[in-house]
Scaffold this motif. Structure first.
Motif, short mmCIF file in Angstrom:
data_model
loop_
_atom_site.label_atom_id
_atom_site.label_comp_id
_atom_site.label_asym_id
_atom_site.label_seq_id
_atom_site.Cartn_x
_atom_site.Cartn_y
_atom_site.Cartn_z
N ASP A 191 -40.31 -25.89 -67.70
CA ASP A 191 -40.61 -27.00 -66.52
C ASP A 191 -41.70 -27.61 -66.67
O ASP A 191 -41.94 -28.66 -66.54
N ALA A 243 -47.28 -29.74 -61.34
CA ALA A 243 -46.38 -30.63 -60.52
C ALA A 243 -47.18 -31.33 -59.44
O ALA A 243 -47.12 -32.31 -59.04
N TRP A 254 -40.93 -31.64 -57.33
CA TRP A 254 -40.33 -32.90 -58.09
C TRP A 254 -39.81 -33.87 -57.11
O TRP A 254 -40.07 -35.30 -57.31
N CYS A 255 -39.02 -33.58 -56.10
CA CYS A 255 -38.44 -34.53 -55.15
C CYS A 255 -39.69 -35.20 -54.40
O CYS A 255 -39.66 -36.47 -54.20
N PRO A 275 -36.02 -38.17 -64.62
CA PRO A 275 -37.53 -38.17 -64.39
C PRO A 275 -38.22 -39.70 -63.98
O PRO A 275 -37.50 -40.62 -64.60
N THR A 333 -42.80 -31.56 -66.72
CA THR A 333 -43.85 -32.05 -65.68
C THR A 333 -44.88 -32.92 -66.49
O THR A 333 -45.46 -33.85 -66.08
N CYS A 390 -32.97 -35.44 -55.64
CA CYS A 390 -33.57 -35.85 -57.00
C CYS A 390 -33.06 -35.29 -58.03
O CYS A 390 -33.45 -35.27 -59.23
N ASN A 426 -39.00 -25.74 -58.64
CA ASN A 426 -39.96 -26.82 -58.69
C ASN A 426 -39.19 -28.00 -58.21
O ASN A 426 -39.69 -29.14 -58.00
N ALA A 448 -41.50 -37.08 -58.98
CA ALA A 448 -41.60 -36.53 -60.29
C ALA A 448 -40.09 -36.94 -60.80
O ALA A 448 -39.89 -37.50 -62.18
N PHE A 449 -39.15 -36.69 -60.12
CA PHE A 449 -37.77 -37.07 -60.27
C PHE A 449 -37.09 -38.17 -59.52
O PHE A 449 -37.72 -38.08 -58.13
N LEU A 508 -49.28 -34.28 -60.48
CA LEU A 508 -48.80 -35.76 -60.81
C LEU A 508 -49.42 -36.76 -60.36
O LEU A 508 -49.63 -36.89 -59.21
#
Length: 447
Positions: A87, A13, A114-115, A333, A91, A152, A110, A119-120, A16
């Motif tokens: 996960d 992640a 992700w936030c 996502p 990702t 997220c 995660n 990523a989300f 990303l």
């Protein structure tokens, strides 16, 4: 439902990138105008992809039943599901521009990454737009689904941790409410040979035993993981020293070598040979899902047991009734092709009472909204209700979101193994060393 830290997913992640070069990214959820009229009438027909981690036939069937309720509201939307997704797969799909419309994860480790990385997609605007009152969710579940002001994720189902006790082995004793009571009962209920070999343990104090992770036991003393600036509080919060001092005294009473020999002889946590099922351990810390495992095990279902909240520090009685919680999280996502359709599905799965009750009854996890927890349809016997009460307790806590969550937990757990075997001579210095490792990693991550 279990939550397994996935270090590889966290590392991925961090790397990303934007959607695949040369392709125009699909519209984000935040850029979507609210459809006019009712959502069910305004949304065009579409097929959306949903990835989730459920694996067994019973789990998948329950999830499909919850989705069927959504299909009644939105018959023009087809939901294509993919099971047993982890996960790191989510990702990688986001990074390569091949993300599903909806993804659910069993772990909250995660969420911060992700936030933070986008990523989300941030759901804050659509939550407000659709008038969703997040106060129907306990504070802990709200906290593990957002980071730095970005929501997220939405909470789907939850785990709550408390105590299971074997009524026969308890010999008429009530479950302990304080750590001193737990110590007394542990000594009273433990059966040993003259040479110290453990035959039955009243309670296993080892941090290496099944669900005895520091995150699960920290609520017993109200220990903090982080300071307000995100740096580690493990070395400065006296509650950690209080917990470890109590734990080490009980380890030493058993004798570390005897305790380790006994621990290594125990059966699989996920099978019929679980030591609690076999009468090898009188009291254990575990999640609400253990009720279903006992009921579904042909050899264990006749076990006469009870459940209770975790015992707490003697000087912190107000904490009694609380515990640790985390849960399944679900979001849209980056790169989702049908973000508005995805949001409607997420909204249904996470706020519709019938959907949450259906999932809870089938999977025996805690539903996250007050309405679902109070539904007359919810199957809640006394042993399951314990965990509903723990989840709703105002002092129940979770592991705060951090971009280095897996690393931080591993750093403390590694130290605790050294601590309980007696290789740490200065506890204060050792805990400050854990702080340094965590804080150094935070600096490298740009925290």
């Amino acid at each position: 439902m279990r939550f397994v830290p996935l270090a590889a997913a966290g590392l991925t992640a961090l790397a990303l990138t934007a959607c695949t070069a040369g392709k125009e990214a699909p519209p984000s959820l935040g850029a979507q105008p609210k459809p006019s009229g009712s959502a069910s009438q305004a949304l065009p027909a579409a097929t959306i992809e949903l990835w989730h981690g459920f694996q067994t036939d019973a789990e998948v069937k329950a999830f499909e039943e919850a989705i069927a309720g959504f299909n009644k509201k939105f018959p023009q939307i087809t939901v294509k599901t993919t099971k047993a997704v982890q996960d790191d797969q989510i990702t990688q799909a986001i990074r390569s521009g091949k993300a599903p419309d909806v993804a659910a994860s069993f772990t909250t480790d995660n969420v911060a990454l992700w936030c933070k990385t986008g990523a989300f997609q941030d759901l804050t605007a659509v939550v407000k737009q659709d008038g969703i009152d997040l106060s129907v969710l306990p504070a802990a579940s709200r906290s593990y689904t957002e980071f730095e002001g970005k929501r997220c994720m939405m909470p789907l189902l939850a785990d709550a941790y408390g105590m299971f006790y074997n009524k026969a082995l308890m010999k008429g004793n009530e479950p302990p409410k304080t750590l001193s009571e737990l110590t007394r009962l542990t000594k009273e209920l433990t059966v040993r040979d003259p040479d110290g070999t453990i035959k039955v343990a009243g309670f296993m104090p080892s941090f290496q035993y099944y669900e005895n992770s520091p995150s699960h036991l920290a609520p017993m003393v109200g220990a903090k993981w982080y300071n307000d600036d995100g740096t580690s509080a493990i070395g400065s919060d006296p509650a950690w020293k209080q917990l470890l001092t109590w734990q080490k005294e009980l380890v030493d009473w058993y004798g570390y070598a005897h305790l380790e020999k006994f621990r290594r002889s125990l059966g699989d946590e996920w099978g019929s040979a679980h030591p609690f099922f076999k009468g090898k351990v009188a009291m254990i810390v575990d999640g609400e899902w253990r009720n279903a495992m006992i009921a579904n095990d042909s050899k264990a279902k006749s076990l006469d047991y009870g459940t209770a909240a975790l015992p707490v520090a003697d000087d912190k009685p107000d904490l009694y009734g609380s515990g640790f919680t985390a849960g399944t999280v679900i979001g849209v996502p980056k790169g989702a092709k049908n973000p508005q359709h995805a949001w409607e599905l997420i909204k249904h799965l996470t706020t519709d009472t019938d959907s949450l009750v259906t999932l809870s009854n089938a999977l025996r996890n805690v539903p996250t909204t007050k309405a679902a927890m109070e539904s007359p349809r919810l199957a809640a016997d006394a042993n399951f209700k314990t965990f509903l009460d723990i989840f709703a307790h105002p002092s129940t806590s979770t592991l705060p979101a951090s971009v280095n969550s897996v690393f931080n937990q591993d750093s403390l757990s590694t130290f605790l193994v050294t601590w309980e075997k007696g290789a740490v001579k200065d506890l204060d210095a050792g805990l400050k060393g854990v702080d340094k490792r965590i804080n150094d990693k935070l600096k490298l991550s740009g925290g």
